[in-house]
Design a protein around this motif. Structure first.
Motif, mmCIF file in Angstrom:
data_model
loop_
_atom_site.group_PDB
_atom_site.id
_atom_site.type_symbol
_atom_site.label_atom_id
_atom_site.label_comp_id
_atom_site.label_asym_id
_atom_site.label_seq_id
_atom_site.Cartn_x
_atom_site.Cartn_y
_atom_site.Cartn_z
ATOM 1 N N PRO A 165 43.297 34.809 29.374
ATOM 2 C CA PRO A 165 43.133 36.117 30.020
ATOM 3 C C PRO A 165 44.470 36.845 30.105
ATOM 4 O O PRO A 165 45.535 36.239 30.096
ATOM 5 C CB PRO A 165 42.616 35.760 31.417
ATOM 6 C CG PRO A 165 43.122 34.375 31.649
ATOM 7 C CD PRO A 165 43.130 33.709 30.305
ATOM 8 N N LEU A 166 44.413 38.148 30.183
ATOM 9 C CA LEU A 166 45.633 38.937 30.332
ATOM 10 C C LEU A 166 46.199 38.707 31.726
ATOM 11 O O LEU A 166 45.472 38.660 32.710
ATOM 12 C CB LEU A 166 45.330 40.414 30.119
ATOM 13 C CG LEU A 166 44.876 40.794 28.715
ATOM 14 C CD1 LEU A 166 44.532 42.268 28.663
ATOM 15 C CD2 LEU A 166 45.959 40.479 27.715
ATOM 16 N N VAL A 167 47.514 38.558 31.794
ATOM 17 C CA VAL A 167 48.166 38.265 33.061
ATOM 18 C C VAL A 167 49.221 39.327 33.316
ATOM 19 O O VAL A 167 49.961 39.711 32.414
ATOM 20 C CB VAL A 167 48.824 36.870 33.013
ATOM 21 C CG1 VAL A 167 49.547 36.572 34.309
ATOM 22 C CG2 VAL A 167 47.794 35.817 32.720
ATOM 23 N N ILE A 168 49.313 39.785 34.545
ATOM 24 C CA ILE A 168 50.356 40.733 34.923
ATOM 25 C C ILE A 168 51.646 39.943 35.076
ATOM 26 O O ILE A 168 51.654 38.887 35.717
ATOM 27 C CB ILE A 168 49.989 41.444 36.234
ATOM 28 C CG1 ILE A 168 48.722 42.262 36.022
ATOM 29 C CG2 ILE A 168 51.131 42.333 36.702
ATOM 30 C CD1 ILE A 168 48.205 42.899 37.281
ATOM 31 N N PRO A 169 52.749 40.409 34.494
ATOM 32 C CA PRO A 169 54.004 39.657 34.613
ATOM 33 C C PRO A 169 54.421 39.531 36.075
ATOM 34 O O PRO A 169 54.172 40.428 36.878
ATOM 35 C CB PRO A 169 55.005 40.477 33.813
ATOM 36 C CG PRO A 169 54.351 41.762 33.505
ATOM 37 C CD PRO A 169 52.892 41.622 33.722
ATOM 38 N N PRO A 170 55.056 38.426 36.430
ATOM 39 C CA PRO A 170 55.416 38.220 37.835
ATOM 40 C C PRO A 170 56.548 39.121 38.323
ATOM 41 O O PRO A 170 56.719 39.283 39.513
ATOM 42 C CB PRO A 170 55.844 36.754 37.876
ATOM 43 C CG PRO A 170 56.228 36.439 36.484
ATOM 44 C CD PRO A 170 55.380 37.292 35.597
ATOM 45 N N ASP A 171 57.307 39.724 37.427
ATOM 46 C CA ASP A 171 58.408 40.585 37.840
ATOM 47 C C ASP A 171 57.879 42.013 37.977
ATOM 48 O O ASP A 171 57.669 42.713 36.994
ATOM 49 C CB ASP A 171 59.537 40.527 36.814
ATOM 50 C CG ASP A 171 60.754 41.303 37.265
ATOM 51 O OD1 ASP A 171 60.817 41.658 38.446
ATOM 52 O OD2 ASP A 171 61.643 41.527 36.426
#
Length: 136
Positions: A40-46
């Protein structure tokens, strides 16, 4: 009897050739590509990412040789205290700039030590048990 032998041979050929077909013997195999799931697409943690400024140079558009040097040697790093002390003790603070470039200059005076020095330097390591003097 004459007709029985050709008929039996024909039936034997048909039976042998029917074994070459793949009717009921082909097993259904799973599709390797249908089994794997896409990540799945993940939002970057930064979340503090700053959009690029218009007209600013892209950070990845540096020269290829600069990228190579950074990859090999890690870029510019400050010297440690012990490294600075060693360089200063060796005369690094009084050395002339560009001395490495002038070493290969044809006008540099060099002493030819002959092939003996080269042979000594290229000699294999050992305890000296098999060493022999060569008569020349």
């Amino acid at each position: 009897m004459r007709k029985l032998v050709p008929i039996a041979a024909g039936l034997a050929c048909v039976a042998l050739l029917s074994g070459c077909g793949k009717r009921g013997f082909d097993r259904a195999r799973p599709d390797e590509f249908a089994v794997a799931r896409q990540a799945p697409l993940v939002i970057p943690p930064d979340f503090a990412l700053v959009p690029p400024a218009p007209g600013a140079a892209r950070p990845q558009d540096t020269a290829a040789n600069a990228q190579t040097l950074d990859a090999l040697f890690g870029g510019a790093a400050p010297r440690s205290v012990s490294e600075s002390a060693t360089v200063n003790a060796a005369g690094g603070d009084t050395a002339e700039a560009g001395v490495r470039s002038s070493v290969g200059d044809p006008d540099t005076n060099v002493i030819d030590k002959g092939s003996t020095t080269r042979d000594i330097v290229a000699a294999p390591e050992g305890d000296g048990q098999d060493a022999r003097a060569a008569a020349q």
